[in-house]
Design an enzyme around this catalytic site. Structure first.
Site, short mmCIF file in Angstrom:
data_model
loop_
_atom_site.label_atom_id
_atom_site.label_comp_id
_atom_site.label_asym_id
_atom_site.label_seq_id
_atom_site.Cartn_x
_atom_site.Cartn_y
_atom_site.Cartn_z
N CYS A 2 -3.14 2.41 -9.53
CA CYS A 2 -4.29 2.48 -10.42
C CYS A 2 -3.91 1.91 -11.78
CB CYS A 2 -4.75 3.91 -10.56
SG CYS A 2 -4.85 4.82 -9.01
N ARG A 27 -3.50 -4.70 -9.86
CA ARG A 27 -2.79 -3.55 -9.30
C ARG A 27 -3.49 -3.00 -8.06
NH1 ARG A 27 0.99 -1.44 -13.01
NH2 ARG A 27 0.89 0.62 -12.09
N TRP A 74 -7.32 3.64 -7.25
CA TRP A 74 -7.11 3.44 -5.81
C TRP A 74 -7.10 4.82 -5.19
CZ3 TRP A 74 -2.44 3.20 -2.37
CH2 TRP A 74 -2.72 2.52 -1.18
N ASN A 100 -2.84 8.29 -12.76
CA ASN A 100 -2.23 7.55 -11.65
C ASN A 100 -1.25 8.47 -10.94
OD1 ASN A 100 -3.59 5.37 -12.67
ND2 ASN A 100 -1.77 4.24 -13.31
N GLY A 101 -1.20 8.37 -9.61
CA GLY A 101 -0.25 9.18 -8.86
C GLY A 101 -0.93 10.27 -8.05
N GLU A 481 8.43 -12.59 6.40
CA GLU A 481 7.69 -12.75 5.16
C GLU A 481 6.45 -13.62 5.37
OE1 GLU A 481 6.59 -12.61 1.11
OE2 GLU A 481 7.67 -11.29 2.48
N LYS A 485 2.64 -12.33 4.63
CA LYS A 485 1.71 -13.00 3.72
C LYS A 485 0.36 -13.25 4.40
CE LYS A 485 3.40 -12.60 0.23
NZ LYS A 485 4.29 -11.68 0.73
N GLU A 488 -1.51 -9.90 4.97
CA GLU A 488 -1.89 -9.27 3.71
C GLU A 488 -3.19 -9.82 3.16
OE1 GLU A 488 1.78 -7.79 0.96
OE2 GLU A 488 1.64 -9.94 1.26
N HIS A 504 11.91 -10.80 24.73
CA HIS A 504 11.98 -9.37 24.97
C HIS A 504 10.68 -8.66 24.59
CE1 HIS A 504 16.19 -9.55 26.00
NE2 HIS A 504 16.42 -10.25 24.90
N LYS A 603 -0.50 -3.76 -6.17
CA LYS A 603 0.65 -4.55 -6.62
C LYS A 603 1.87 -3.68 -6.84
CE LYS A 603 2.71 -8.25 -7.99
NZ LYS A 603 3.01 -9.32 -7.01
#
Length: 608
Positions: A2, A27, A74, A100-101, A481, A485, A488, A504, A603
Site C-alpha cells: 500500500c 506499489r 491492497w 500498511n501491513g 524469469e 515476466k 505476471e 520428466h 512492487k
C-alpha cells in the site's frame, strides 16, 4: 504494498496528497482515499479501484484543509470496497488512520474494544487501530499512538492525525517502510521517498519501533517509551524526472530500455576496466574474512530469487564455494543449518521485502555474517546488514522487475569475482572479462534492438494459453524469469524448466498449440539443448529459440530464431533476459493488460 502520504503545512493538502499517491501507484493497490482537516472536522473521500476513481469523485467536491493523509490500499482484511478503503476512523470521527501491513491480533483487540462500547463499520484491522488510539488519547496524540502500537502485534506502518490535536501527524513503524520528508515550514510523511521528491529531498527513514510526531515546524522521533531518538537526515540524490515515463508508453518499457545505463552505473566505481582490480572493499569480502567461510547462502524472493540462482552458478563456478539459494519466505520456517562460517547475502530490489528481512534476521541470529544486494541504499535491509552491494538501477516503478534483475546479475558477477580473488584463485579480472564488462552496456543496447522481432512474435502468439520456457545451466534461471515476466503482466500461464527435466513431466503438455521458448546460446550445453529442441518439434510444439549466433541446425528445426549479442558465459544471462522482458511486455500490451500495475501484485511486498 500500500501507499501512504501525509502533509502538514500552509498549503491545501489535497493536491499534494493526490500527487504523492499517484507516484506510489507502482506499489499495487485496489482502493484509494484521502482525509483532510478543516474547521475542526475531517473531510474523507474513498473509492474502490484506481486513483482515477478518487480524482473523479473529488471533482467538484470540497476537500479543504492544510493537514491531511492519503492512502492506496491492497486488501489484506476485507474486500476492496469503499467502506474498507483507508483512511479509517474511530467511533467519534476525530482520529484518522492510514496503515500498511497487518495487525495480527486485531480480532482479539476488536472483541475487547467492543466490550468497552466501541462500534466498528469496516472489516479492516486498520479501523481497530483507530479505536485503540481513541481509547488511549489523553490530550497527546504521540502518547496515544505509542500506547496503541503496544496493544497490537504484526507488521505495520501507520500514520495518524486527529482533530483533537490539529496540525499534527504521528507515524509509527514496525516492518513496512515509512519516511519523513522535511520541508520549509511544511513537512511530509510517505511510505516511499518517490512520493516526496517534488517537494523535498531531505528525508528521515524511521526504524522498527520508532514513533514520530510531525508538524509544520519539524519532526521528533521517539521510541515506544517516549525517549527521544536521533535519526539521521538523508539526501535523496536521484532526480524526480527519473520517476516519470520519459516518453515511453509504460514505466516497464522505459525501465527495460534503461538497462544499458543502469548496468553502466552499477559497474561504475566497482571495477577497473584497465587493471581488472575490483573495488568491492567491504571487509565481508576480504581474504581473511572469506577464509572463514565454507559456503554462501543467498536469500531472496520472486525475481531476486531467480537472480540468486544465477548467482549460485557464478559463485560456485568462479570462486569454488558451495552456494545454497533459498526463498526468504521459507527459510525461517524450517531449521536452517547456518552459522558463523556461512556468508549470507540477501537480494531485494526495494530492500524492504518482509520475507527477506525476516530471513536475514534469522541468519544473523544464528551467527552468520550478512550482506545485501539492494537498489535502495536507505532501505531496511541496507541498514541491517554488514555490507551493502548497491545496484544503482534508479527508481523502478513498474511492478514487474526488469532493470533491477539485470543489475543484480551484474553485482553477483562482481561478488563472485571478488570471492575468487579473495581465495587466491585469480587476483584480478582477465582481459577477456574486462572487455566483456566494458562492452556489456552496449551489448544490452544491441539486445534491445531486436524489439521489432519480439513485437511481431507477441502479435502472433498473444492468444496462446500456455507457454513453456527451457534453459540449461546459467540459462535455467533465465527461463524461470522469462516465464514469470509473461505470467505476471499478461496473465498467460507459463512455466520455466531446466531443459533436461522436460522429459520428466512438461513434455506431456507439448502439442501444436504450445509455444516453447528455448534458450540456446552457443555454449557448452549447445548439443544437449539441441536435443531438447528436437524433442519439442517431434511433438509438434512451436519452437521459439533465443540464440547468440547463426546456427543452421537450429534454424532447420525452430519455428522462430531470435539472436542477441554473445558475451562470456557468466554475463550472457544479462543479455538473454532482455528479449524475454520485451516479449512479455508486448504480449501484455496487445492483450490490453495493465502492464505497470498487474492485478493482485505489488512492487514492494512488505507483509508475509
Amino acid at each position: 504494498m500500500c501507499g501512504i502520504v501525509g502533509y502538514v503545512g500552509p498549503r491545501q493538502a489535497t493536491p499534494l496528497l493526490l500527487e504523492g499517491l499517484k507516484r506510489l501507484e507502482y506499489r499495487g493497490y485496489d482502493s484509494a482515499g484521502i482525509a483532510t482537516l478543516s474547521n475542526g472536522g475531517f473531510t474523507i473521500h474513498r473509492t474502490p479501484g484506481k486513483l482515477g476513481n478518487l480524482v473523479e469523485k473529488l471533482n467538484g467536491s470540497a476537500a479543504p484543509g492544510a493537514t491531511g493523509v492519503g492512502h492506496t490500499r491492497w486488501a489484506t482484511h476485507g474486500r476492496p470496497t469503499e467502506l474498507n478503503a483507508h483512511p479509517q476512523t474511530d467511533c467519534t470521527g476525530k482520529f484518522v488512520v492510514v496503515h500498511n501491513g497487518i495487525f495480527e491480533n486485531f480480532a482479539e483487540r476488536k472483541v475487547e474494544l467492543a466490550k468497552k462500547g466501541h462500534t466498528f463499520r469496516s472489516e479492516t484491522d486498520t479501523e481497530v487501530f483507530a479505536h485503540e488510539v481513541e481509547e488511549a488519547f489523553r490530550g497527546d496524540l504521540l502518547a496515544a499512538v505509542r500506547a496503541a502500537v503496544q496493544k497490537l502485534t504484526g507488521a505495520y506502518a501507520v500514520l495518524v492525525t486527529s482533530s483533537r490535536e490539529p496540525g499534527v501527524l504521528v507515524a509509527a513503524r514496525s516492518g513496512p517502510p515509512i519516511v519523513l520528508g522535511l520541508g520549509q515550514g511544511e513537512n511530509f510523511v510517505a511510505s516511499d521517498p518517490v512520493a516526496l521528491v517534488p517537494w523535498t529531498r531531505d528525508v528521515i527513514f524511521l526504524e522498527d519501533g520508532d514513533v514520530a510526531r510531525v508538524d509544520a515546524s519539524g519532526a521528533r522521533v521517539v521510541d515506544h517509551s517516549g525517549a527521544g531518538l536521533d535519526r539521521p537526515v538523508h539526501r535523496i540524490v536521484w532526480d524526480a524526472v527519473a520517476a516519470e515515463k520519459g516518453g515511453y508508453r509504460h514505466f516497464m518499457a522505459k525501465e527495460i530500455h534503461e538497462q544499458p545505463t543502469a548496468i553502466a552505473e552499477t559497474l561504475g566505481g566497482k571495477v577497473s576496466l584497465e587493471t581488472g582490480e575490483l573495488y568491492l572493499d567491504s571487509p565481508l569480502l576480504s581474504p581473511d574474512r572469506v577464509a572463514t567461510f565454507d559456503r554462501v547462502l543467498l536469500l531472496a524472493c520472486g525475481t531476486s530469487w531467480h537472480a540468486g540462482l544465477v548467482g549460485k552458478f557464478l559463485i560456485e563456478g568462479m570462486a569454488r564455494i558451495p552456494v545454497e539459494v533459498d526463498y526468504g519466505s521459507e527459510f525461517r520456517y524450517r531449521r536452517p543449518v547456518v552459522n558463523e562460517r556461512t556468508l549470507t547475502l540477501g537480494i531485494s530490489q526495494s530492500g524492504e521485502t518482509a520475507d527477506t528481512v525476516a530471513a536475514l534476521s534469522e541468519a544473523r541470529r544464528a551467527g552468520s555474517p550478512i550482506g545485501a544486494i539492494v537498489n535502495s541504499p536507505g532501505s531496511q535491509i541496507a541498514r541491517m546488514v554488514e555490507a551493502v552491494f548497491a545496484t544503482h538501477a534508479g527508481p523502478e516503478i513498474g511492478v514487474a522487475s526488469t532493470k533491477a534483475f539485470s543489475t543484480q546479475l551484474a553485482v553477483l558477477y562482481l561478488i563472485a569475482a571478488k570471492l575468487r580473488a579473495s581465495r587466491g584463485l585469480a587476483p584480478v579480472l582477465s582481459p577477456e572479462e574486462r572487455q566483456a564488462l566494458a562492452h556489456l552496456p552496449r551489448a544490452v543496447g544491441a539486445a534491445l534492438a531486436v524489439e521489432g522481432e519480439l513485437e511481431e512474435l507477441a502479435r502472433k502468439y498473444q492468444h496462446a494459453r500456455d507457454f513453456l520456457y527451457l534453459g540449461r545451466g546459467l540459462h535455467y534461471p533465465v527461463a524461470l524469469e522469462g516465464a514469470l515476466k509473461l505470467k505476471e503482466i499478461s496473465y498467460i500461464h507459463a512455466e520455466g524448466y531446466p531443459a533436461g527435466e522436460m522429459k520428466h513431466g512438461p513434455i506431456a503438455l507439448i502439442d501444436e498449440n504450445m509455444p516453447v521458448v528455448v534458450l540456446a546460446p552457443h555454449d557448452s550445453w549447445r548439443e544437449k539443448t539441441l536435443s531438447n529442441l528436437r524433442e519439442v518439434k517431434s511433438r509438434d510444439g512451436i519452437a521459439i529459440v533465443l540464440g547468440t549466433r547463426p546456427d543452421p541446425e537450429v534454424a532447420a528445426i525452430a519455428d522462430h530464431v531470435v539472436l542477441v549479442p554473445e558475451t562470456i558465459a557468466e554475463l550472457q544471462p544479462i543479455l538473454s533476459v532482455v528479449p524475454l522482458q520485451l516479449f512479455a511486455y508486448h504480449v501484455a500490451v496487445r492483450r490490453g493488460c495493465d502492464v505497470d500495475q498487474p492485478r493482485n501484485l505489488a512492487k514492494s511486498v512488505t507483509v508475509e
